[in-house]
Design a protein around this motif. Structure first.
Motif, PDB file in Angstrom:
ATOM      1  N   VAL A   1       0.770  -1.118   0.040  1.00  0.00           N
ATOM      2  CA  VAL A   1       0.170   0.034  -0.002  1.00  0.00           C
ATOM      3  C   VAL A   1       0.764   1.233  -0.010  1.00  0.00           C
ATOM      4  O   VAL A   1       0.847   2.084  -0.764  1.00  0.00           O
ATOM      5  N   CYS A  26       0.867   4.130  -2.933  1.00  0.00           N
ATOM      6  CA  CYS A  26       0.712   5.474  -2.489  1.00  0.00           C
ATOM      7  C   CYS A  26       1.691   6.190  -3.040  1.00  0.00           C
ATOM      8  O   CYS A  26       1.474   7.522  -3.479  1.00  0.00           O
ATOM      9  N   SER A  59      -2.769  -0.258   7.457  1.00  0.00           N
ATOM     10  CA  SER A  59      -3.336  -0.136   6.087  1.00  0.00           C
ATOM     11  C   SER A  59      -4.551  -0.826   6.018  1.00  0.00           C
ATOM     12  O   SER A  59      -5.013  -1.641   6.558  1.00  0.00           O
ATOM     13  N   GLU A 108      -6.984  -2.052   2.900  1.00  0.00           N
ATOM     14  CA  GLU A 108      -6.710  -2.734   1.645  1.00  0.00           C
ATOM     15  C   GLU A 108      -7.821  -3.292   0.858  1.00  0.00           C
ATOM     16  O   GLU A 108      -8.676  -3.985   1.536  1.00  0.00           O
ATOM     17  N   GLY A 163      -6.565  -1.313  -4.496  1.00  0.00           N
ATOM     18  CA  GLY A 163      -6.770   0.063  -3.751  1.00  0.00           C
ATOM     19  C   GLY A 163      -6.403   0.064  -2.134  1.00  0.00           C
ATOM     20  O   GLY A 163      -6.409  -1.202  -1.581  1.00  0.00           O
ATOM     21  N   LEU A 183      -5.411   2.508   1.545  1.00  0.00           N
ATOM     22  CA  LEU A 183      -5.011   3.830   2.150  1.00  0.00           C
ATOM     23  C   LEU A 183      -4.270   3.482   3.364  1.00  0.00           C
ATOM     24  O   LEU A 183      -4.243   2.114   3.907  1.00  0.00           O
ATOM     25  N   MET A 239      -3.864   7.515  -0.036  1.00  0.00           N
ATOM     26  CA  MET A 239      -4.887   6.629  -0.573  1.00  0.00           C
ATOM     27  C   MET A 239      -4.397   6.586  -2.053  1.00  0.00           C
ATOM     28  O   MET A 239      -3.941   7.209  -2.723  1.00  0.00           O
ATOM     29  N   SER A 259      -5.951   4.048  -5.947  1.00  0.00           N
ATOM     30  CA  SER A 259      -6.857   3.304  -6.482  1.00  0.00           C
ATOM     31  C   SER A 259      -6.666   2.858  -7.864  1.00  0.00           C
ATOM     32  O   SER A 259      -6.126   3.597  -8.802  1.00  0.00           O
ATOM     33  N   SER A 285     -10.245   3.185  -3.289  1.00  0.00           N
ATOM     34  CA  SER A 285     -10.120   3.909  -2.346  1.00  0.00           C
ATOM     35  C   SER A 285     -11.118   4.468  -1.396  1.00  0.00           C
ATOM     36  O   SER A 285     -10.992   4.615   0.057  1.00  0.00           O
TER      37      SER A 285
END
Length: 231
Positions: A82, A86, A117, A119, A128, A130, A144, A146, A152
């Motif tokens: 993640v 990002c 995170s 997911e 996606g 955050l 985040m 996507s 997201s």
């Protein structure tokens, strides 16, 4: 790097995970100029973006999407992936602020149990999610990404549901971002934010709730109904 209405200054030396948590506790957070610039700055905006946990909004179409469960939602099973996603550039985001030193700091916080995170997976592919930092009853949303429609956004709603269930008091979005307006984002002066932050830091949420499995219907329900499970 930042909103023009923000102060930026150098972090303390050494700048480790403990020092970073102290920065969050005082209302500042780290950013880089871009992914390839190793310098780290501490940022204090004049106006702060906050997603109010007691007045979170989910658009009707997104509610239907989440209830239909187009993704498998997991927590803390792929934090590094993640973080990497990002930090990566992509359409509409050619440059990012997450550089190597910042990534190292967040990995350290994850190992300490203070970064998490959310997911979204489809056919065992991460599409996606955050990540953010938790300290007391405050959760600081960092970034985040996507790779599938609404991924997201689904992750955000699942985060809010868990924060409410666990008794968090503050969800910091740092700056106002237009894509967050649909969720009821408020932009407040930094002084007012610091008052909210001080109150949130005094609370003790139930950290175990972050990993609690939730159906899509449960996520929508809990995200829209405040709870008081933690003190």
């Amino acid at each position: 790097m930042t909103d023009p209405a923000a102060s930026a200054f150098s972090p303390p030396d050494p700048f480790d995970a403990h020092a970073l948590l102290q920065c969050y506790a005082h209302g500042v957070f780290p950013m880089g100029e871009d992914r390839n610039d190793p310098r780290v700055y501490l940022v204090e905006p004049e106006q702060r973006g906050v997603l109010p946990l007691d007045a979170f909004h989910i658009p009707a179409r997104l509610r239907r999407t989440i209830r239909n469960e187009p993704f498998v939602v997991r927590v803390d099973t792929a934090f590094d992936a993640v973080l990497d996603a990002c930090a990566a550039s992509g359409p509409g985001r050619e440059a990012t602020w997450i550089n190597a030193p910042i990534m190292g700091l967040y990995r350290d916080l994850y190992m300490r149990g203070q970064a998490h995170s959310i997911e979204c997976w489809r056919d065992e592919v991460l599409v996606g999610g955050l990540y953010g930092v938790t300290l007391g009853g405050a959760f600081f949303g960092e970034s985040m990404f996507s790779r599938a429609t609404d991924a997201s956004k689904v992750a955000l709603v699942h985060l809010v549901a868990r924060l409410r269930l666990g008794g968090w008091r503050l969800l910091d979005a740092q700056f106002r971002a237009p894509h967050l307006d649909q969720f009821g984002l408020l932009e407040i002066p930094q002084r007012a934010y610091l008052t909210q932050l001080a109150s949130a830091l005094e609370s003790i949420p139930d950290q175990a709730v972050l990993a609690r499995p939730l159906s899509g219907a449960e996520a929508v329900t809990y995200a829209l109904q405040p709870t008081t499970q933690a003190s």
